[in-house]
Design an enzyme around this catalytic site. Structure first.
Site, mmCIF file in Angstrom:
data_model
loop_
_atom_site.group_PDB
_atom_site.id
_atom_site.type_symbol
_atom_site.label_atom_id
_atom_site.label_comp_id
_atom_site.label_asym_id
_atom_site.label_seq_id
_atom_site.Cartn_x
_atom_site.Cartn_y
_atom_site.Cartn_z
ATOM 1 N N HIS A 177 -3.265 4.958 -2.415
ATOM 2 C CA HIS A 177 -4.101 6.057 -1.923
ATOM 3 C C HIS A 177 -3.719 7.263 -2.768
ATOM 4 C CE1 HIS A 177 -6.460 8.235 1.255
ATOM 5 N NE2 HIS A 177 -5.940 9.217 0.540
ATOM 6 N N HIS A 228 -10.329 3.274 -3.619
ATOM 7 C CA HIS A 228 -11.463 4.166 -3.321
ATOM 8 C C HIS A 228 -11.535 5.366 -4.254
ATOM 9 C CE1 HIS A 228 -8.137 5.867 -1.070
ATOM 10 N NE2 HIS A 228 -8.294 5.091 -0.024
ATOM 11 N N LYS A 256 0.830 -1.207 0.000
ATOM 12 C CA LYS A 256 0.000 0.000 0.000
ATOM 13 C C LYS A 256 0.856 1.245 0.000
ATOM 14 C CE LYS A 256 -3.827 2.412 0.354
ATOM 15 N NZ LYS A 256 -4.794 2.459 1.440
ATOM 16 N N ASP A 286 -13.419 0.077 2.228
ATOM 17 C CA ASP A 286 -12.647 1.051 3.013
ATOM 18 C C ASP A 286 -13.313 1.272 4.374
ATOM 19 O OD1 ASP A 286 -10.543 2.720 3.638
ATOM 20 O OD2 ASP A 286 -11.341 4.450 2.565
HETATM 21 O O1 DOR Z 1 -11.183 7.823 5.518
HETATM 22 C C1 DOR Z 1 -10.199 7.107 5.598
HETATM 23 N N1 DOR Z 1 -9.925 6.385 6.714
HETATM 24 N N2 DOR Z 1 -9.348 7.055 4.578
HETATM 25 C C2 DOR Z 1 -8.187 6.413 4.655
HETATM 26 O O2 DOR Z 1 -7.462 6.437 3.697
HETATM 27 C C3 DOR Z 1 -7.773 5.744 5.910
HETATM 28 C C4 DOR Z 1 -8.915 5.392 6.729
HETATM 29 C C5 DOR Z 1 -8.550 5.011 8.147
HETATM 30 O O3 DOR Z 1 -7.604 4.255 8.348
HETATM 31 O O4 DOR Z 1 -9.248 5.448 9.069
HETATM 32 ZN ZN ZN Z 2 -8.499 2.730 3.443
#
Ligand code: DOR
Ligand code: ZN
Length: 343
Positions: free
Chosen positions: A135, A173, A98, A246
């Protein structure tokens, strides 16, 4: 009315660790056979050894008689090297690496500061066929938060897919029409996951009339035209778009505060929500490909043999769930859903 589909997989999931993990893992296991588990723990999962140990903790936290296969990922830092990629591949349990740009989201401080410097590692990943999960947001403070995905495509993704045409890449996402277009037009082995929240909502749900912190995630919800492009991509039957929730649980008090963190919790009702979206789009027949086939095919894994059944029978999502010492508020808290998972 009932529908039965091959048991789905979640190709993007945050399970956390310890008590928090034990509180949420059953929600995923009830619905999904497997999940790509994100490595943004504190400290992050940066080595194969750490991934093996984390996988073991996940398996130990499953309720008795529950089958669920965690597919592990490594967290890319500036220090990742090719040797680690080779042991990751050889382990058989690590299915991707990732890439978080440093500072892009929750627990991304140890992320990548200069992608170019990691090109030798990406060479090795390409040779070993170990997917890169991205990401895709720039972090520059002068780039508007709503533009960060679009700018990342222009600054980094175009060059990445040109330089590594054989490297499987997942644009995680996706939230914009530009991202959908990029995946469609890409010549390389690029696919994308799409979350529930980006299909169900646009930024009005989060901001119109009041600030609703449980809709805040990163990449942030965009305007309606982007939501429509995502619905179109997800329900089109194009195998480059597949399910990745996600789902990212946070304690209630860390979201309902002056500096709330990003992440929507959807593991408790994910496939039910996707079914509702596909039905509303008149594409319920496309749900199984999106949820149960395309991700497995992309990762070169067998499709699941078991199935799940959803029944058209309204139910109301609980307002909260226990989450370690805290509570977690699901995205759909208090909402009446149309599809119910049959045991
Ligand atoms: O909204 C999110 N929460 N986006 C991310 O990329 C990480 C995730 C998290 O780990 O809480
Ligand atoms: Zn994520």
């Amino acid at each position: 009315m009932k529908i039965t589909i091959t048991r789905p997989d979640d190709w993007h999931l945050h399970l956390r660790d310890d008590d928090a993990m034990a509180a949420v893992v059953a929600h995923s296991a009830e619905r999904f056979a497997r999940a790509i588990v994100m490595p943004n723990l504190k400290p992050p999962v940066t080595t194969t050894e750490m991934a093996i140990a984390y996988r073991q903790r996940i398996l130990s936290s499953l309720p008795a008689d529950t089958r669920f296969e965690p597919l592990m990922t490594l967290y890319m830092t500036d220090l990742l090297d090719s040797e680690e990629i080779i042991s990751a591949k050889q382990s058989g349990i690590v299915k991707g690496v990732k890439l978080y740009p440093a500072g892009a989201t929750t627990n991304s401080d140890a992320g990548v500061t200069d992608i170019q410097k990691l090109y030798p590692v990406l060479e090795t990943m390409q040779r070993e066929t170990l997917p890169l999960l991205i990401h895709a947001e720039v972090t520059d403070s002068d780039v508007d938060v709503f533009d960060r995905e679009r700018v990342f495509i222009d600054r980094h993704l175009v060059a990445l897919s040109r330089s590594f045409p054989e490297l499987p890449m997942v644009f995680e996402h996706v939230t914009t029409k530009e991202a959908v277009d990029f995946v469609r037009e890409s010549q390389g082995r690029t696919a994308a996951t799409i979350t529930v929240q980006h299909l169900m909502y646009n930024r009005n749900a989060m901001l119109a009339g009041a600030i609703r912190p449980h809709f805040f995630c990163l990449p942030i919800l965009k305007r309606n035209s982007h939501q429509q492009a995502l619905i179109e991509a997800a329900t089109s039957g194009d195998p480059r778009f597949f399910l990745g929730t996600d789902s990212a649980p946070h304690p209630q008090h860390t979201k309902e505060c002056a500096s709330g963190c990003a992440g929507c919790y959807t593991a408790d009702s994910a496939i039910e929500l996707y079914a509702e979206i596909f039905e509303q789009a008149g594409s319920l027949d496309k749900l199984e490909g999106f949820s149960s086939f395309f991700g497995a095919d992309f990762y070169g894994l067998p499709r699941n043999k078991s199935s799940i059944t959803l029944e058209k029978q309204p139910w109301v999502v609980p307002q909260s769930y226990p989450f370690g010492k805290d509570q977690v508020i699901p995205l759909a808290a208090g909402k009446q859903l149309q599809w119910r998972l049959v045991d």
